[in-house]
Design an enzyme around this catalytic site. Structure first.
Site, PDB file in Angstrom:
ATOM      1  CE1 TYR A   1      33.510  42.062  52.225  1.00 12.76           C
ATOM      2  CE2 TYR A   1      35.237  41.292  53.711  1.00 12.76           C
ATOM      3  CZ  TYR A   1      34.012  41.902  53.513  1.00 12.76           C
ATOM      4  OH  TYR A   1      33.293  42.337  54.593  1.00 12.76           O
ATOM      5  CB  CYS A   2      38.240  35.811  52.257  1.00  8.15           C
ATOM      6  SG  CYS A   2      39.595  35.734  51.066  1.00  8.15           S
ATOM      7  NE  ARG A   3      40.387  34.173  58.390  1.00  4.37           N
ATOM      8  CZ  ARG A   3      40.451  32.920  58.825  1.00  4.37           C
ATOM      9  NH1 ARG A   3      41.308  32.086  58.280  1.00  4.37           N
ATOM     10  NH2 ARG A   3      39.657  32.502  59.789  1.00  4.37           N
TER      11      ARG A   3
ATOM     12  CB  SER B   1      37.413  35.592  48.317  1.00  3.79           C
ATOM     13  OG  SER B   1      38.778  35.762  48.023  1.00  3.79           O
TER      14      SER B   1
END
Lengths: 227, 227
Positions: free
Chosen positions: A178-180, A187
């Site tokens: 996952y990312c922002r 991601s």
DNA sequence: ACTATATTCTAATATTCGTTAGAATATTAT
DNA sequence: ATAATATTCTAACGAATATTAGAATATAGT
């Protein structure tokens, strides 16, 4: 009747000016960045791809609407969101936009669903799987954002370090990155890269703004993090 | 890197234009009115206190942002919100504005709290009391809005008819009045009037937008109503 | 005190928005 | 068809916004 009208106008005017504070693509992006962690004007400008002057002007608007606030720390001004509801507003706007705009849905699909990169599990299922070690959850954002706030059981592997740290990831078990948030490409890139290397990788499209608002609504501490 | 930036810009641009659709006092008011019931341009203009031309222009903006839609019915265009999330967005914006704006909080207090007109019970408590007959819940909005959507156990007594229908209300038991929402003056006026007449009257500040969004989130049918 | 750095303020531009007035369109009733 | 009504479209103008450049301010390090 006119007095009543004037009051009503004033009330909606107040709400309107708050909404106006968010009614701009760059400001929405700045708020999403500030949901990750408090950041300096310089960092925000560079991450949002705009000049420092323009970032400062947008941040002033956001400050005026009481959506963000700042403190001086040494020679930089460090901005942060004023309350979790600001994240909730962003999440709501993103969600409504996805429902209402075919173009947006199409663009998002083109990024991810084309290769079925994402996992369909809901938040709780995902976190339970991570807790039981059935999946490896990795946070591919910069380390400082992980330090500020991250999902429980997540391992911090910033994009920059990913290729050097493949040994830390299991080959037979799902790896979920996952990312922002749904508009961040980290991601997706991580998953493409990992699949190329033979990993069973998936993307998780929620980000900090989503957890903050979910956390605030449920009144329970969903995520960990220092500072 | 530029391609990624262009895509991100496009995504936030989409969200931005949706938020921009709501970023105006009159448009917020029009949306709140449409949460009560579908309405014609003429009705909307008169209820929002603006010209038909201006209402039409604002409605065009809202239609462009896919926040409302319209169908012709005879010689009138009848507008309605496109989905419950639109009400949710309005409620979220109103709530965030109340948190962030001292002026707004102050103005709202001046209307109601000065005389302790409102009841502090939460939605479920209130509805349970109404169900058990411990309170009399009255809907003081126009009859057509009651017909479109109303709280269960509520009695429709439009403001216009209030003075003529006092006999229907109990003198010893609490009477709780609600109207279009926290920015609507009907219920406050009703309560002032009823107290003058010796009733034990209170105001309930939530309105249609609030129920619609609560209802949508909880996935349960909170309120009744035909059409 | 002096310099470098980070940020904000001021001014200027092009663009968009809110509002009003007048013309145009679509539907219903006669 | 014609008239009446409801709504939208076009044009116009002042006000507000987004963006850029240049000057000004505040802090940290020397």
């Amino acid at each position: 009747m006119t007095l009543r009208r004037a009051l009503k106008d004033m009330l909606y005017e107040q709400v309107g000016s708050l909404v106006k504070g968010m009614a701009n693509a760059k400001r929405l992006e700045l708020v999403e960045l500030l949901c990750q962690a408090p950041k300096s004007v310089e960092t925000l400008a560079s991450e949002a791809g705009i000049s420092i002057k323009l970032a400062s002007a947008h941040l002033k608007e956001l400050r005026l609407a009481h959506l963000v606030e700042a403190d001086r720390q040494g020679r930089q001004m460090i901005y942060r969101i004023t309350c979790p509801e600001v994240a909730g507003f962003l999440v709501m706007a993103r969600g409504l936009a996805r429902n209402r705009s075919f173009e947006l849905r199409h663009a998002l699909q083109e990024i991810t669903a084309s290769a079925a990169l994402w996992t369909a599990a809901d938040d709780q299922t995902l976190l339970n799987q991570a807790k039981r070690g059935e999946i490896t959850l990795i946070d591919v954002r910069p380390a400082n954002e992980f330090a500020a706030r991250h999902l429980p059981y997540a391992l911090s592997i910033p994009m920059m370090e990913l290729s050097a740290r493949l040994a830390e990831l299991p080959l037979g078990k799902p790896v979920v990155a996952y990312c922002r948030g749904p508009f961040c490409s980290f991601s997706v890139e991580a998953v493409r890269f990992l699949r190329d290397k033979g990993f069973d990788a998936f993307q998780w499209p929620a980000g900090a703004a989503d957890w903050i608002s979910a956390d605030h609504e449920s009144e329970s501490a969903l995520f960990g993090g220092a500072a």
